[in-house]
Design a protein around this motif. Structure first.
Motif, mmCIF file in Angstrom:
data_model
loop_
_atom_site.group_PDB
_atom_site.id
_atom_site.type_symbol
_atom_site.label_atom_id
_atom_site.label_comp_id
_atom_site.label_asym_id
_atom_site.label_seq_id
_atom_site.Cartn_x
_atom_site.Cartn_y
_atom_site.Cartn_z
ATOM 1 N N ALA A 56 0.812 -1.218 0.000
ATOM 2 C CA ALA A 56 0.000 0.000 0.000
ATOM 3 C C ALA A 56 0.844 1.265 0.000
ATOM 4 O O ALA A 56 0.343 2.352 -0.294
ATOM 5 C CB ALA A 56 -0.928 0.004 1.215
ATOM 6 N N GLY A 57 2.127 1.138 0.339
ATOM 7 C CA GLY A 57 2.990 2.311 0.422
ATOM 8 C C GLY A 57 2.962 2.973 1.776
ATOM 9 O O GLY A 57 3.484 4.077 1.944
ATOM 10 N N LEU A 58 2.369 2.314 2.765
ATOM 11 C CA LEU A 58 2.284 2.866 4.115
ATOM 12 C C LEU A 58 3.550 2.596 4.921
ATOM 13 O O LEU A 58 3.816 3.274 5.915
ATOM 14 C CB LEU A 58 1.073 2.280 4.846
ATOM 15 C CG LEU A 58 -0.293 2.559 4.207
ATOM 16 C CD1 LEU A 58 -1.397 1.800 4.939
ATOM 17 C CD2 LEU A 58 -0.590 4.053 4.218
ATOM 18 N N LEU A 59 4.317 1.584 4.526
ATOM 19 C CA LEU A 59 5.589 1.252 5.161
ATOM 20 C C LEU A 59 6.669 1.127 4.094
ATOM 21 O O LEU A 59 6.388 0.681 2.976
ATOM 22 C CB LEU A 59 5.494 -0.070 5.928
ATOM 23 C CG LEU A 59 4.607 -0.117 7.189
ATOM 24 C CD1 LEU A 59 4.561 -1.545 7.723
ATOM 25 C CD2 LEU A 59 5.127 0.831 8.256
ATOM 26 N N ARG A 60 7.885 1.514 4.439
ATOM 27 C CA ARG A 60 9.028 1.357 3.539
ATOM 28 C C ARG A 60 9.853 0.159 3.996
ATOM 29 O O ARG A 60 10.234 0.078 5.169
ATOM 30 C CB ARG A 60 9.901 2.620 3.555
ATOM 31 C CG ARG A 60 9.204 3.858 3.016
ATOM 32 C CD ARG A 60 8.956 3.769 1.510
ATOM 33 N NE ARG A 60 10.174 3.690 0.748
ATOM 34 C CZ ARG A 60 10.881 4.737 0.333
ATOM 35 N NH1 ARG A 60 10.472 5.971 0.641
ATOM 36 N NH2 ARG A 60 11.976 4.574 -0.372
ATOM 37 N N PRO A 61 10.155 -0.777 3.102
ATOM 38 C CA PRO A 61 10.933 -1.958 3.503
ATOM 39 C C PRO A 61 12.409 -1.606 3.726
ATOM 40 O O PRO A 61 12.901 -0.587 3.243
ATOM 41 C CB PRO A 61 10.758 -2.894 2.303
ATOM 42 C CG PRO A 61 10.572 -1.968 1.141
ATOM 43 C CD PRO A 61 9.790 -0.794 1.676
ATOM 44 N N ASN A 62 13.097 -2.478 4.449
ATOM 45 C CA ASN A 62 14.540 -2.295 4.629
ATOM 46 C C ASN A 62 15.292 -2.554 3.332
ATOM 47 O O ASN A 62 16.284 -1.887 3.036
ATOM 48 C CB ASN A 62 15.054 -3.237 5.725
ATOM 49 C CG ASN A 62 14.434 -2.929 7.076
ATOM 50 O OD1 ASN A 62 13.459 -3.572 7.457
ATOM 51 N ND2 ASN A 62 14.975 -1.966 7.799
#
Length: 264
Positions: A56-62
């Motif tokens: 969804a673009g609510l979190l950015r992955p490492n």
């Protein structure tokens, strides 16, 4: 053609003082094609909702990446709409206004007449047009979730993201909403792809084309991907007697039981 591509996704959350980071997503690779309904299933804490939030673009992955239509996901956008378990409606607005605000925000250049037509179409499709002027507190939980589903479709997303949307509802309401969801996806909307988090084995089999089984650490996040080779439309009463249904059900039970034993 893959509409959604997830490549090498890793996601961790920092631990509290003296506690190691929590590695929630571990090397997730997944491709979802146009017109496909994919369910994510697994025990609590395996990263299902985290994965959905990254898409969804609510979190950015490492590390790793998510592509929609070949374009990298870096933030939320109208090409993806999300439905949560807790409805997330604006309490001071009517059901109609909740859907209208979402549709207008996603399509700011659209004429008002087209927005109004879209809102009416989706509220009518979920059987809520006659209740359109009520506020969320004036209707049942099932009606609130139907409004949330209508709102998501009214945005006109390419990908619909569902985070256990029916988990808090009673069995009859859940069954009715499952049928309405499939009807909207197949016949009423421009939405092409659905990615859904669920804890329900029977729900996953009834709705999905493929089921992604996710596991807890230290194993990779995706344990298996199981195709559901049952023709559509699926009748919930008769489909359980299909040998293919029973085969998928048993495979899911075995995988989820094995994962639970591994972390016990």
């Amino acid at each position: 053609m893959s509409q959604l591509e997830i490549d090498g996704l890793h996601m961790s959350f920092p631990g509290r003082r003296g506690i190691a980071p929590q590695h929630v997503l571990r090397g997730v690779d997944l491709q979802v094609g146009q017109g496909e309904f994919v369910s994510l299933i697994g025990h609590s804490g395996c990263g299902k909702s985290t994965l959905l939030n990254v898409v969804a673009g609510l979190l950015r992955p490492n590390s790793g990446r998510v592509l929609v239509g070949g374009q990298p996901v870096t933030a939320p956008g109208p090409d993806r709409a999300m439905v949560f378990q807790n409805y997330s409606l604006l309490p001071r607005l009517s059901l109609l206004a909740n859907v209208r605000e979402a549709a207008r925000s996603a399509n700011p250049q659209a004429p008002r007449e087209r927005i109004d037509e879209t809102v009416e179409r989706y509220l009518s499709a979920v059987g809520l047009w006659e209740h359109r002027n009520k506020r969320p507190r004036q209707v049942s939980g099932g009606m609130q979730q139907r409004t949330a589903v209508a709102r998501a479709f009214a945005v006109g997303p390419r990908i619909l993201l569902l985070d256990e949307p029916f988990g808090a509802l009673d069995a009859l309401t859940r069954a009715r909403l499952q049928e309405q969801l499939l009807e909207l996806w197949a016949n009423e909307s421009t939405t092409e792809t659905v990615l859904m988090v669920t804890h329900g084995i029977d729900e996953a089999i009834l709705l999905a084309d493929r089921i992604v089984v996710m596991g807890n650490p230290p194993q990779p996040s995706i344990v298996d991907i199981i195709p559901v080779e049952l023709p559509r439309p699926r009748d919930r009463v008769t489909v359980i007697d299909d040998p293919a249904y029973r085969q998928v059900q048993q495979r899911l039970l075995d995988l989820l039981h094995a994962d639970q034993q591994a972390v016990a």
